[in-house]
Design an enzyme around this catalytic site. Structure first.
Site, PDB file in Angstrom:
ATOM      1  CE  LYS A  23       5.642   3.731   1.621  1.00 46.18           C
ATOM      2  NZ  LYS A  23       4.219   3.767   1.447  1.00 46.18           N
TER       3      LYS A  23
ATOM      4  N   GLY B 182       0.808  -1.222   0.000  1.00 45.79           N
ATOM      5  CA  GLY B 182       0.000   0.000   0.000  1.00 45.79           C
ATOM      6  C   GLY B 182       0.832   1.258   0.000  1.00 45.79           C
ATOM      7  CB  THR B 183       2.970   2.774  -1.413  1.00 47.18           C
ATOM      8  OG1 THR B 183       3.836   3.874  -1.370  1.00 47.18           O
ATOM      9  CG2 THR B 183       3.045   2.153  -2.772  1.00 47.18           C
ATOM     10  CB  THR B 184       0.756   7.458  -3.132  1.00 46.38           C
ATOM     11  OG1 THR B 184      -0.485   7.064  -2.614  1.00 46.38           O
ATOM     12  CG2 THR B 184       0.559   8.308  -4.360  1.00 46.38           C
TER      13      THR B 184
ATOM     14  CB  SER C 291      -3.229   1.531  -2.876  1.00 46.19           C
ATOM     15  OG  SER C 291      -2.449   2.199  -1.918  1.00 46.19           O
TER      16      SER C 291
END
Lengths: 237, 403
Positions: free
Chosen positions: B159, B126-128, B312
């Site tokens: 990240k 889950g990340t952007t 996500s």
């Protein structure tokens, strides 16, 4: 002890409704409970764990601490599946010895953390079911905490809780040590006495609300003088 | 805080079989006199072990349980090329690794679909993340939330990981996989740089990563990375690239995209005589040097482009980026747009949040912006909204009063 899938996730028992014939698959993992916590200060580090070893509804032992002393400046706390914890600590001890013999110096905390990350990732497709937290002093004598996930992703933190009660303890640590989500607060650096008292309070609260945490609390305090241990009793029920 | 990646000391090449034993002792006992370990002969990746338990001191478990070779293979030893092998044959691993065949067959494909061992825990997802190229370089941005099926495992995980001085990679997927594979990639790129005395291009790095991940296709390894870098003959590109609106001087680098026509006509207007040849020169140079954004996925996908967003929260980020990104934007505009895109994504996506990390890659290397906590931004936004509502009310009252 290796258990069948009747226990479901996280060691909690499954519901008892009859849903039809169920195929029980052998699972090589079991969840043995326990909580580990580590806090890093200006010139000290604290690693604390409870000493209860449980499985499902039973308690296997009331005196099974989860802190393992690696070097004079580093302590590893691991919780999760006890079998994997034991094997992992044996492997780490052996690798530390090998490093000492080939490089003629003890491994630093940062190096141990990097090594543990590669050991864990080496088993990417059949992981060690262990939540690790390393606490120690770095080369400059400042406190360091490294937290891991079961497959080896890690980073350096100031404080971290791991294990069964981690979801309860971490927000409390965020607030008290990280001063997060508070307005108009004076950020005083953490002293050793305050940190130890905080750890004791936090574990007493965890023992109240988490069934897998209790019996006794073992605190390892790491300073440049060495490692000191304290044992504090917790709820036994 | 991720340690800066060790440049040369990551690889422990001396005796990979030894260390792989120590990482997975339960599978085979280490018997030095058993030469089959060291020469890698005999077993060609069979699923079942047909070696008798008496010989070589293997544990009886191996006789009964199927061994999918990829379970024993440590991903870390993979990808090491020996100096003697042909440079194009990346899959020919050094002969010391016991679980791979000694002839150059492709490594055994792992058993497909489901993992052999069901895991009792979930790994972080889950990340952007986003990356785009523009005239002033490449911007790579990401949020910092690392979640584990509902619990925020870490609110401050990095990240965007620097791989070398001119290459930065954003990571999405399982954080352990991303961190380790970035490290492996950094090691391989450093070795390439030492052996060939030049840096590998971004496209080359992407191809390398994609090929290294290929044997693990079908397993639960999950890596979706956007490599953002600057290729170039570094020494000549020291002067700053352009001024604010993309007016490029003729001996500088431009993109190979559609904006070439507009910028070269601007150049042509100022220097009509030599514009045609410089346009050719500029175009050919831009194929070699300049900003690059390439998306690599553990499924095997490898795409070159100018704008990517992964994770996500990427649909929300795309909406901001598609409307605001254009080639000629300035550095301040680009950083503002990237930050806004991540902020909007964290606003709507539950699995993204906390802070924004921003990296800017130019010909001189990457530079990191200060990590910004989005909590302040939310409060500022609320304040602005409150003010707007108050203004509208005041205007309405005025109208009523006037009428």
């Amino acid at each position: 002890m290796i258990s069948a899938q009747a226990y479901g996730e996280n060691g909690k028992m499954k519901e008892y409704h009859y849903t039809g014939p169920v195929e029980h698959k052998f699972s090589p993992y079991a969840f043995n409970g326990g909580t580990v916590l580590a806090v890093a200060g200006e010139d000290f580090a604290i690693v604390a764990s409870d000493t209860r070893l449980s499985e499902g509804y039973s308690i296997h032992s009331r005196d099974s601490p989860k802190c393992y002393k690696l070097t004079d400046t580093t302590v590893l706390g691991c919780s999760g599946f006890h079998g994997d914890c034991l094997t992992l600590t044996k492997i780490i001890d052996a690798r530390l010895k090998m490093y000492k013999h080939s490089n003629n110096k003890t491994m630093t905390s940062g190096a141990i953390a990097a090594m543990l990350s590669t050991i864990l990732y080496g088993r990417r497709f059949f992981p060690y079911y262990v939540y690790n937290i390393i606490g120690g002093l770095d080369e400059e004598g400042r406190g360091a905490v490294y937290s891991f996930d079961p497959v080896g992703s890690y980073q350096r933190d100031t404080y971290k809780a791991g294990g069964s009660a981690s979801a309860m303890l971490q927000p409390l640590l965020d607030n008290q040590i990280g001063f997060k989500n508070m307005e108009n607060v004076e950020e005083v650096p953490l002293t050793l006495e305050k940190a130890v008292q905080l750890v004791k309070d936090v574990f007493i609260s965890a023992a109240e609300r988490d069934v897998y945490t209790g019996d006794a609390l073992k605190i390892c305090i790491i300073t440049k003088e060495g490692i000191r241990e304290e044992i504090v009793p917790l709820r036994k029920d | 805080m991720f340690h800066c990646l060790p440049r040369s000391s990551v690889c422990e090449n001396d005796s990979p079989p030894l260390f792989s034993q120590w990482s997975a002792p339960f599978l085979r006992s280490f018997m030095p006199e058993d030469s089959t370990h060291l020469s890698g002969g005999g077993i060609h990746g069979e699923a079942f072990s047909t070696r008798l338990p008496g010989r070589g001191g293997l544990s009886p478990l191996e006789f009964y349980m199927p061994i999918a070779e990829y379970l024993t293979e440590s991903p870390i030893n993979f990808g090491q090329t020996s100096l003697r092998s042909a440079p194009t044959n990346l899959l020919n691993i050094d002969h010391l690794h016991p679980s791979l065949p000694s002839i150059s067959l492709p490594p055994p494909t792992p058993f497909p679909i489901s993992p052999s061992v069901p895991l009792p825990f979930t790994l972080s997802h889950g990340t952007t993340t986003l990356g785009f190229a523009f005239q002033g370089g490449v911007i790579a941005a990401a949020d910092t939330r690392s979640s584990c099926s509902g619990l925020v495992a870490c609110p401050a995980s990095p990240k965007v990981l620097p791989i070398h001085s001119h290459l930065v990679g954003t990571t999405s997927g399982t954080s352990a996989d991303c961190a380790l594979w970035k490290r492996i990639l950094a090691r391989e790129l450093r070795l390439y740089q030492l052996r060939h005395r030049r840096r590998l291009s971004t496209g080359g790095a992407a191809k390398l990563l994609s090929h290294m991940l290929h044997p693990f296709k079908g397993t639960e390894l999950c890596v979706a990375a956007t490599l953002c870098g600057w290729d170039g003959d570094d020494e000549k590109d020291e002067e700053p690239i352009t001024d604010k609106y993309g007016n490029i001087s003729t001996n500088q680098v431009t993109s190979s995209g559609s904006n070439n026509q507009s910028t070269s006509t601007a150049a042509a207007a100022s220097q009509p005589l030599i514009s045609f040849t410089t346009q050719q020169v500029v175009e050919s140079r831009s194929r070699i040097c300049g900003p690059r954004v390439i998306y690599v996925c553990s499924d095997g996908l490898r795409l070159k482009g100018e704008l990517f967003s992964v994770g996500s929260g990427s649909p929300y980020a795309y909406s901001i980026l598609d409307s605001s990104v254009y080639w000629g934007m300035s550095v301040q505009e680009a950083t503002a747009v990237a930050r806004e895109a991540v902020f909007r994504a964290t606003y709507r996506d539950a699995y993204s949040g906390n802070n924004v990390d921003l990296y800017h890659v130019t010909a001189k290397g990457w530079r990191r912006r200060e990590r910004e906590n989005l909590k302040e931004e939310y409060y500022r936004e609320k304040e602005r909204e409150r003010k707007r509502v108050a203004e509208r009310k005041a205007e309405k009252n005025k109208e009523k009063f006037n009428v």
